[in-house]
Design a protein around this motif. Sequence first.
Motif, PDB file in Angstrom:
ATOM      1  N   LEU A 232       1.721  -5.188   6.073  1.00  8.13           N
ATOM      2  CA  LEU A 232       0.692  -5.840   5.027  1.00  8.13           C
ATOM      3  C   LEU A 232       1.495  -5.888   3.463  1.00  8.13           C
ATOM      4  CD1 LEU A 232      -2.160  -3.215   5.701  1.00  8.13           C
ATOM      5  CD2 LEU A 232      -1.922  -5.678   6.037  1.00  8.13           C
ATOM      6  N   LYS A 233       2.275  -6.636   3.444  1.00 10.06           N
ATOM      7  CA  LYS A 233       2.616  -7.295   1.658  1.00 10.06           C
ATOM      8  C   LYS A 233       2.654  -8.321   1.361  1.00 10.06           C
ATOM      9  CE  LYS A 233       7.604  -7.303   2.314  1.00 10.06           C
ATOM     10  NZ  LYS A 233       8.632  -8.011   2.666  1.00 10.06           N
ATOM     11  N   PHE A 234       2.061  -8.167   0.212  1.00 13.88           N
ATOM     12  CA  PHE A 234       1.979  -8.901  -0.675  1.00 13.88           C
ATOM     13  C   PHE A 234       2.218  -9.851  -1.862  1.00 13.88           C
ATOM     14  CE2 PHE A 234      -1.756  -5.632   1.202  1.00 13.88           C
ATOM     15  CZ  PHE A 234      -2.422  -6.508   1.168  1.00 13.88           C
TER      16      PHE A 234
ATOM     17  N   LEU B 134       0.587  -1.215  -0.247  1.00 11.99           N
ATOM     18  CA  LEU B 134       0.207  -0.328  -0.095  1.00 11.99           C
ATOM     19  C   LEU B 134       0.621   1.374  -0.106  1.00 11.99           C
ATOM     20  CD1 LEU B 134      -2.416  -1.180   3.184  1.00 11.99           C
ATOM     21  CD2 LEU B 134      -2.164  -1.818   0.773  1.00 11.99           C
ATOM     22  N   PHE B 135      -0.020   2.064  -0.476  1.00 10.71           N
ATOM     23  CA  PHE B 135       1.162   3.472  -0.897  1.00 10.71           C
ATOM     24  C   PHE B 135       0.457   4.614  -0.810  1.00 10.71           C
ATOM     25  CE2 PHE B 135       4.278   0.457  -2.669  1.00 10.71           C
ATOM     26  CZ  PHE B 135       5.289   0.259  -2.466  1.00 10.71           C
TER      27      PHE B 135
ATOM     28  N   ALA C  17      -9.759  -9.459  -0.171  1.00 10.86           N
ATOM     29  CA  ALA C  17      -8.018  -9.618   0.629  1.00 10.86           C
ATOM     30  C   ALA C  17      -7.128  -8.093   1.447  1.00 10.86           C
ATOM     31  CB  ALA C  17      -7.256  -8.971  -1.334  1.00 10.86           C
ATOM     32  N   LEU C  18      -8.304  -7.345   1.625  1.00  3.93           N
ATOM     33  CA  LEU C  18      -7.553  -6.716   2.697  1.00  3.93           C
ATOM     34  C   LEU C  18      -8.237  -6.780   4.016  1.00  3.93           C
ATOM     35  CD1 LEU C  18      -7.604  -2.691   0.540  1.00  3.93           C
ATOM     36  CD2 LEU C  18      -5.399  -3.867   1.448  1.00  3.93           C
ATOM     37  N   VAL C  19      -9.891  -7.222   3.871  1.00  2.00           N
ATOM     38  CA  VAL C  19     -10.654  -7.338   4.926  1.00  2.00           C
ATOM     39  C   VAL C  19     -10.016  -8.900   5.549  1.00  2.00           C
ATOM     40  CG1 VAL C  19     -12.691  -7.859   5.941  1.00  2.00           C
ATOM     41  CG2 VAL C  19     -12.536  -6.011   3.963  1.00  2.00           C
TER      42      VAL C  19
ATOM     43  N   THR D 143       0.146   2.668  12.678  1.00  5.14           N
ATOM     44  CA  THR D 143       1.174   1.055  13.223  1.00  5.14           C
ATOM     45  C   THR D 143       0.104  -0.318  13.052  1.00  5.14           C
ATOM     46  OG1 THR D 143       0.507   1.328  15.572  1.00  5.14           O
ATOM     47  CG2 THR D 143       2.223   2.823  14.490  1.00  5.14           C
ATOM     48  N   GLU D 144      -0.934  -0.228  12.940  1.00  3.68           N
ATOM     49  CA  GLU D 144      -1.124  -1.418  12.624  1.00  3.68           C
ATOM     50  C   GLU D 144      -2.533  -1.017  11.599  1.00  3.68           C
ATOM     51  OE1 GLU D 144      -1.071  -4.061  14.522  1.00  3.68           O
ATOM     52  OE2 GLU D 144       0.761  -2.873  15.911  1.00  3.68           O
TER      53      GLU D 144
END
Length: 297
Positions: A262-264, A171-172, A207-209, A185-186
């Motif tokens: 959060l790395k995909f 995410l960016f 996917a994010l949920v 931080t979370e």
Amino acid sequence: MNWAAIRFDWNQVRAFLATAEEGSLSAAARALGLTQPTLGRQVTALEAHLGVPLFERVGKSLILTPSGQLLVEHVREMGEAATKLSLAASGQVQSVEGTVKITANEMVSTYALPEIVKGLREDHPGLVIEIVSTNSLSDLRRREADIAIRNAEPTDPDLIAKRIRYDSGGLFASEELARKLGKITEPKHLAGAPWLGFDETDEMIDALVRRGVPVTRENIVARSKSHAVHWEMARAGIGIGLNSNAVGQKTPGMVPILADKLKFEFPVWLVAPRELKTSRRVRIVYDRLAERLAAMD
């Protein structure tokens, strides 16, 4: 050598090969400098001589039948041998010439392929590289492309595939948006944040949920089928966007969000029709792509 078994006309074989390479009778006729009816008669005569259909029509294109796929590899070897014979007779050194069509998604096409194409052109000036930038899957069997760069393993047995590497994305947000969001931080700290979507927004949200991010369709403030447009909207600060780390971390003014949490990961596959493995120019491009894509940070 069984001379009695060699009874076909080379012109018919050449017409078959050109049609297989070009994808249609009209394109093959132009490539050979023939009229379309003349070339069509040569292909039909070869089919009659061999007793098997070599092509089937799908829309405006011709695709190889199973018999045609079996024969084209041998015919391509004959064509390359004939080319070498002509070059040897004229004292020329064999060069790599012709067009190779590569299909990849917009981000790979924009940020990865130009430097690779530059190197290929420097080493092989006779090559012409056509890039089909699309986020949909091109049909390689219908010759919509010679080589595809994909993020999913192909299931078609008529394709050869090589997994080059695993890439990662995240995410960016723009620096301006990151300041507005405050300290994150979370994943729960992203509640209420503005997001950018794709055409497959529900899949992205799911996917994010699953990763603990509290996002719903109401949080999607803009979306686009184009990954390039999605990224430009993220750079403009409209919302949080997704991209590969290779692009996102090198884009000025963009801040990674929860990069450690959060790395995909996704695979990068290099795919080509099986019958093209004997094409020298395609093999050269295929091998260069495999080498350079594997070495990318």
